[in-house]
Design a protein around this motif. Structure first.
Motif, PDB file in Angstrom:
ATOM      1  N   GLY A  70       0.782  -1.229   0.000  1.00 25.54           N
ATOM      2  CA  GLY A  70       0.000   0.000   0.000  1.00 25.54           C
ATOM      3  C   GLY A  70       0.815   1.282   0.000  1.00 25.54           C
ATOM      4  O   GLY A  70       0.244   2.363   0.086  1.00 25.54           O
ATOM      5  N   LEU A  71       2.145   1.166  -0.114  1.00 27.30           N
ATOM      6  CA  LEU A  71       2.920   2.413  -0.115  1.00 27.30           C
ATOM      7  C   LEU A  71       2.534   3.324  -1.276  1.00 27.30           C
ATOM      8  O   LEU A  71       2.673   4.540  -1.186  1.00 27.30           O
ATOM      9  N   TRP A  72       2.015   2.740  -2.347  1.00 31.25           N
ATOM     10  CA  TRP A  72       1.639   3.584  -3.502  1.00 31.25           C
ATOM     11  C   TRP A  72       0.528   4.555  -3.120  1.00 31.25           C
ATOM     12  O   TRP A  72       0.377   5.594  -3.759  1.00 31.25           O
ATOM     13  N   ARG A  73      -0.236   4.232  -2.100  1.00 29.24           N
ATOM     14  CA  ARG A  73      -1.300   5.134  -1.658  1.00 29.24           C
ATOM     15  C   ARG A  73      -0.833   6.057  -0.526  1.00 29.24           C
ATOM     16  O   ARG A  73      -1.623   6.738   0.100  1.00 29.24           O
ATOM     17  N   GLY A  74       0.485   6.056  -0.285  1.00 34.91           N
ATOM     18  CA  GLY A  74       1.032   6.849   0.813  1.00 34.91           C
ATOM     19  C   GLY A  74       1.021   8.337   0.525  1.00 34.91           C
ATOM     20  O   GLY A  74       0.859   8.774  -0.617  1.00 34.91           O
ATOM     21  N   LEU A  75       1.194   9.090   1.580  1.00 35.26           N
ATOM     22  CA  LEU A  75       1.198  10.549   1.493  1.00 35.26           C
ATOM     23  C   LEU A  75       2.613  11.028   1.184  1.00 35.26           C
ATOM     24  O   LEU A  75       3.560  10.675   1.891  1.00 35.26           O
ATOM     25  N   LEU A  76       2.728  11.836   0.133  1.00 35.46           N
ATOM     26  CA  LEU A  76       4.035  12.381  -0.225  1.00 35.46           C
ATOM     27  C   LEU A  76       4.339  13.590   0.639  1.00 35.46           C
ATOM     28  O   LEU A  76       3.445  14.337   1.024  1.00 35.46           O
ATOM     29  N   GLY A  77       5.611  13.773   0.926  1.00 30.55           N
ATOM     30  CA  GLY A  77       6.004  14.914   1.740  1.00 30.55           C
ATOM     31  C   GLY A  77       7.493  15.141   1.665  1.00 30.55           C
ATOM     32  O   GLY A  77       8.184  14.611   0.795  1.00 30.55           O
ATOM     33  N   ASP A  78       7.974  15.910   2.613  1.00 31.69           N
ATOM     34  CA  ASP A  78       9.370  16.329   2.620  1.00 31.69           C
ATOM     35  C   ASP A  78       9.852  16.388   4.068  1.00 31.69           C
ATOM     36  O   ASP A  78       9.123  16.865   4.932  1.00 31.69           O
ATOM     37  N   GLN A  79      11.019  15.879   4.302  1.00 33.07           N
ATOM     38  CA  GLN A  79      11.594  15.986   5.646  1.00 33.07           C
ATOM     39  C   GLN A  79      13.008  16.531   5.508  1.00 33.07           C
ATOM     40  O   GLN A  79      13.904  15.832   5.041  1.00 33.07           O
ATOM     41  N   GLY A  80      13.164  17.800   5.864  1.00 31.16           N
ATOM     42  CA  GLY A  80      14.477  18.447   5.757  1.00 31.16           C
ATOM     43  C   GLY A  80      15.026  18.427   4.345  1.00 31.16           C
ATOM     44  O   GLY A  80      16.222  18.263   4.158  1.00 31.16           O
ATOM     45  N   GLY A  81      14.149  18.541   3.367  1.00 30.63           N
ATOM     46  CA  GLY A  81      14.588  18.551   1.977  1.00 30.63           C
ATOM     47  C   GLY A  81      14.635  17.170   1.352  1.00 30.63           C
ATOM     48  O   GLY A  81      14.946  17.033   0.173  1.00 30.63           O
ATOM     49  N   GLU A  82      14.347  16.148   2.132  1.00 33.65           N
ATOM     50  CA  GLU A  82      14.370  14.782   1.613  1.00 33.65           C
ATOM     51  C   GLU A  82      12.942  14.343   1.274  1.00 33.65           C
ATOM     52  O   GLU A  82      12.087  14.323   2.161  1.00 33.65           O
ATOM     53  N   PRO A  83      12.686  14.005   0.017  1.00 38.63           N
ATOM     54  CA  PRO A  83      11.332  13.564  -0.341  1.00 38.63           C
ATOM     55  C   PRO A  83      10.995  12.248   0.354  1.00 38.63           C
ATOM     56  O   PRO A  83      11.846  11.375   0.484  1.00 38.63           O
ATOM     57  N   LYS A  84       9.752  12.156   0.796  1.00 35.77           N
ATOM     58  CA  LYS A  84       9.382  10.961   1.563  1.00 35.77           C
ATOM     59  C   LYS A  84       7.966  10.525   1.237  1.00 35.77           C
ATOM     60  O   LYS A  84       7.164  11.286   0.698  1.00 35.77           O
ATOM     61  N   VAL A  85       7.672   9.280   1.614  1.00 35.09           N
ATOM     62  CA  VAL A  85       6.307   8.780   1.532  1.00 35.09           C
ATOM     63  C   VAL A  85       5.955   8.218   2.903  1.00 35.09           C
ATOM     64  O   VAL A  85       6.780   7.580   3.562  1.00 35.09           O
ATOM     65  N   ALA A  86       4.728   8.503   3.337  1.00 35.95           N
ATOM     66  CA  ALA A  86       4.240   7.964   4.615  1.00 35.95           C
ATOM     67  C   ALA A  86       3.257   6.843   4.313  1.00 35.95           C
ATOM     68  O   ALA A  86       2.305   7.027   3.541  1.00 35.95           O
ATOM     69  N   CYS A  87       3.491   5.702   4.893  1.00 26.55           N
ATOM     70  CA  CYS A  87       2.607   4.563   4.689  1.00 26.55           C
ATOM     71  C   CYS A  87       1.198   4.915   5.189  1.00 26.55           C
ATOM     72  O   CYS A  87       1.043   5.480   6.270  1.00 26.55           O
ATOM     73  N   PRO A  88       0.176   4.583   4.404  1.00 31.99           N
ATOM     74  CA  PRO A  88      -1.195   4.942   4.810  1.00 31.99           C
ATOM     75  C   PRO A  88      -1.697   4.144   6.008  1.00 31.99           C
ATOM     76  O   PRO A  88      -2.701   4.523   6.605  1.00 31.99           O
TER      77      PRO A  88
END
Ligand code: FES
Length: 131
Positions: A70-88
């Protein structure tokens, strides 16, 4: 063997990894800051069109926390300039550049290079020589 004899042993050769570009889907199949899931040889790969960064990313779709797809449905974001995905499911976050867990846990995910050519999205899969 005497010092002046020439050895014919060239050591154990590690298999050379090669990158194979696998067609994922047309760019038009992805929404802005959207994602999709590609199946390649039984492996689910999450692909992200992270428009806010102007970049594409891909990682395994399987979250290593509770083995949920399910990571494909995760929320995209940024942490200190590093692109990230949050598991739903439980919000574990992973770097889309390195796959490391951004909460400091041992859990990490495999990431893949992505390229776009002629309106088509490709994911780079490493294969060993001879595969
Ligand atoms: S299954 Fe992904 S955070 Fe729990």
């Amino acid at each position: 063997m005497a010092m002046n004899e020439k050895s014919t042993f060239d050591g154990l050769k590690a298999p050379q990894a090669q990158l194979t570009w696998v067609k994922a889907a047309p760019v038009s199949a992805f929404a802005e800051n959207g994602s999709g899931c590609v199946l390649h040889e039984g492996e689910q790969i999450a692909v992200f069109n992270f428009t806010d960064t102007g970049r594409w990313f891909a990682c395994q779709n399987l979250c290593p926390h509770k083995q949920q797809m399910g990571l494909w449905r995760g929320l995209l974001g940024d942490q200190g300039g590093e692109p990230k995905v949050a598991c739903p499911f439980h919000k574990r976050t992973f770097s889309l550049e390195t796959g490391r867990n951004l909460q400091g846990e041992d859990l990490c995910v495999k990431t893949y290079p992505v390229k776009v050519e002629n309106g088509m999205v490709y994911v780079g899969i490493e294969t060993s020589e001879g595969q």
